[in-house]
Design an enzyme around this catalytic site. Structure first.
Site, PDB file in Angstrom:
ATOM      1  N   ARG A   1       1.044  -3.851  12.359  1.00  0.00           N
ATOM      2  CA  ARG A   1       0.264  -4.215  13.542  1.00  0.00           C
ATOM      3  C   ARG A   1       0.835  -5.507  14.111  1.00  0.00           C
ATOM      4  NH1 ARG A   1      -1.214   0.224  13.656  1.00  0.00           N
ATOM      5  NH2 ARG A   1      -3.322   1.076  13.725  1.00  0.00           N
TER       6      ARG A   1
ATOM      7  N   GLY B   1       0.857  -1.195   0.000  1.00  0.00           N
ATOM      8  CA  GLY B   1       0.000   0.000   0.000  1.00  0.00           C
ATOM      9  C   GLY B   1       0.887   1.237   0.000  1.00  0.00           C
ATOM     10  N   ARG B   2       0.311   2.349   0.491  1.00  0.00           N
ATOM     11  CA  ARG B   2       1.066   3.616   0.485  1.00  0.00           C
ATOM     12  C   ARG B   2       2.380   3.481   1.242  1.00  0.00           C
ATOM     13  NH1 ARG B   2      -4.569   6.105   1.107  1.00  0.00           N
ATOM     14  NH2 ARG B   2      -4.595   4.754   2.905  1.00  0.00           N
ATOM     15  N   ILE B   3       2.337   2.860   2.438  1.00  0.00           N
ATOM     16  CA  ILE B   3       3.556   2.791   3.257  1.00  0.00           C
ATOM     17  C   ILE B   3       4.557   1.822   2.637  1.00  0.00           C
ATOM     18  CG2 ILE B   3       4.469   2.175   5.541  1.00  0.00           C
ATOM     19  CD1 ILE B   3       1.744   3.218   6.697  1.00  0.00           C
TER      20      ILE B   3
ATOM     21  N   ARG C   1      -1.836  -8.469  -2.733  1.00  0.00           N
ATOM     22  CA  ARG C   1      -2.902  -9.210  -3.418  1.00  0.00           C
ATOM     23  C   ARG C   1      -2.794  -9.007  -4.925  1.00  0.00           C
ATOM     24  NH1 ARG C   1      -7.936  -7.540   0.099  1.00  0.00           N
ATOM     25  NH2 ARG C   1      -6.691  -5.695  -0.044  1.00  0.00           N
TER      26      ARG C   1
ATOM     27  N   GLU D   1      -0.480  -4.302  23.021  1.00  0.00           N
ATOM     28  CA  GLU D   1       0.141  -3.048  23.479  1.00  0.00           C
ATOM     29  C   GLU D   1      -0.604  -2.483  24.678  1.00  0.00           C
ATOM     30  OE1 GLU D   1       0.517  -0.385  20.151  1.00  0.00           O
ATOM     31  OE2 GLU D   1       1.524  -1.912  18.949  1.00  0.00           O
TER      32      GLU D   1
ATOM     33  N   HIS E   1       5.720   1.863  19.377  1.00  0.00           N
ATOM     34  CA  HIS E   1       4.723   2.289  18.377  1.00  0.00           C
ATOM     35  C   HIS E   1       4.942   3.766  17.994  1.00  0.00           C
ATOM     36  CE1 HIS E   1       0.441   1.247  16.813  1.00  0.00           C
ATOM     37  NE2 HIS E   1       1.028   2.120  16.002  1.00  0.00           N
TER      38      HIS E   1
ATOM     39  N   GLY F   1       5.840   4.908  14.789  1.00  0.00           N
ATOM     40  CA  GLY F   1       5.863   5.130  13.333  1.00  0.00           C
ATOM     41  C   GLY F   1       5.474   6.530  12.898  1.00  0.00           C
TER      42      GLY F   1
END
Ligand code: DGY
Length: 316
Positions: free
Chosen positions: A235, A156-158, A178, A264, A282, A284
């Site tokens: 995640r 995806g974007r990241i 996918r 978490e 966490h 990011g």
């Protein structure tokens, strides 16, 4: 009449100022995470809840809210903390904060790759402990990024932003998704298992959901090269943590760089004890610029809702 908004965690000051100016807002003054009871009470008495990725808004909680709540504007791109089907059933719209955190999250992935492969955490810990005895040709020998094969899981974007950065570091970039995605310097693998087998670094960049729960399980970890490392800034529950601990403890993979965890803020103490594992809390999207931009997206979505306009980042 101004919309009643409850915000579950303190947000950057310019975001809170904007919320005060626009809404009848109840900010989180004590800074503490909302427990279930506090969430339930907030959801009864507001039109819009500005939640965050640490709030568990499950089906039971959503089913129990009265008729007032109409919008959950989540501070975060991930919405796996919210039972979206339950929100849909109750006619509650859900929005998120995409795009604005892509670059910073991709930076954290690169940081994790660097810290893990180059053993930077070990070096820093040793120096701070006063155990550094001076430069030696054979100390802290990590591994170069240049020439290593990176396998990105989820383009995806990241994932795409990671691919561009990794290519600039001289890595040979591959990805599984996918569908093939265009416009980046990476080779597509339809078969995740086959890609995992050739990667020196496996980076998890997929969203979390039923399809990606434990996507990287014991079987897939066993396919990784013995000197490969696993990076996860997506995640925690995309990786089977028990299987990861076992693979690391038995030396079946060389290391891991993690920014996210399945429960978490709990982090498995066995991971904490491992020198070859890098652990971040966490972080990011944790920059002033990005967290402010995320907050402004929350504001934009609530404002659009108040004005009866189309929600810019509607998920449900
Ligand atoms: C998100 O947005 O989903 C991140 O995990 C926190 O920025």
């Amino acid at each position: 009449m101004r919309l009643k908004v409850v915000v579950t965690r303190p947000l950057p000051a310019p975001v809170e100022a904007k919320m005060r100016a626009l809404f009848d807002v109840e900010l989180n003054a004590d800074g503490a995470a909302f427990d279930r009871e506090r969430l339930a009470s907030a959801m009864q008495r507001c039109d819009a809840l500005a939640s965050n990725v640490g709030d568990r808004l499950d089906a039971g909680l959503i089913a129990g809210v009265g008729d007032r709540l109409r919008l959950i504007a989540n501070f975060g791109v991930g919405t796996d903390n919210i039972d979206l089907a339950a929100a849909r059933r109750r006619g509650i719209a859900v929005t998120n904060t995409p795009d604005v955190l892509t670059q910073d999250t991709a930076d954290i992935v690169m940081a994790l790759i660097l810290i893990t492969l180059r053993r930077l955490g070990e070096g820093e810990r040793l120096l701070r402990d006063g155990r550094w005895g001076g430069w030696k040709p054979t100390d802290f020998l990590g591994r170069s990024l240049a020439g290593k094969t990176l396998g990105i899981v989820g383009m995806g974007r990241i994932g795409q932003a990671v691919a561009r950065r990794a290519a600039a570091f001289g890595m040979d970039v591959h990805y599984h998704n996918r569908k093939p995605a265009a416009g980046h310097p990476a080779r597509y693998w339809a078969d995740l298992d086959a890609m995992i087998e050739i990667a020196d670094v496996v980076s998890v960049n997929a969203p979390y959901g039923a399809e990606t729960h434990h996507l990287v399980d014991g079987r897939r970890l066993a396919r990784m090269k013995r000197d490969a490392v696993l990076i996860n800034a997506a995640r925690g529950a995309i990786v089977d943590e028990e299987a990861l601990v076992a693979a690391l403890a038995e030396g079946r993979i060389a290391g891991a760089g993690l920014d996210v965890y399945p429960h978490e803020p709990h982090v498995d103490p066995r991971l904490v004890a491992m020198e070859q594992v890098v652990l971040l809390p966490h972080m990011g999207s944790a920059t002033v610029e990005t967290r402010t931009a995320m907050g402004m997206k929350v504001v934009e979505n609530i404002l659009a809702f108040a004005d009866g306009r189309e929600l810019p980042d509607q998920v449900v």
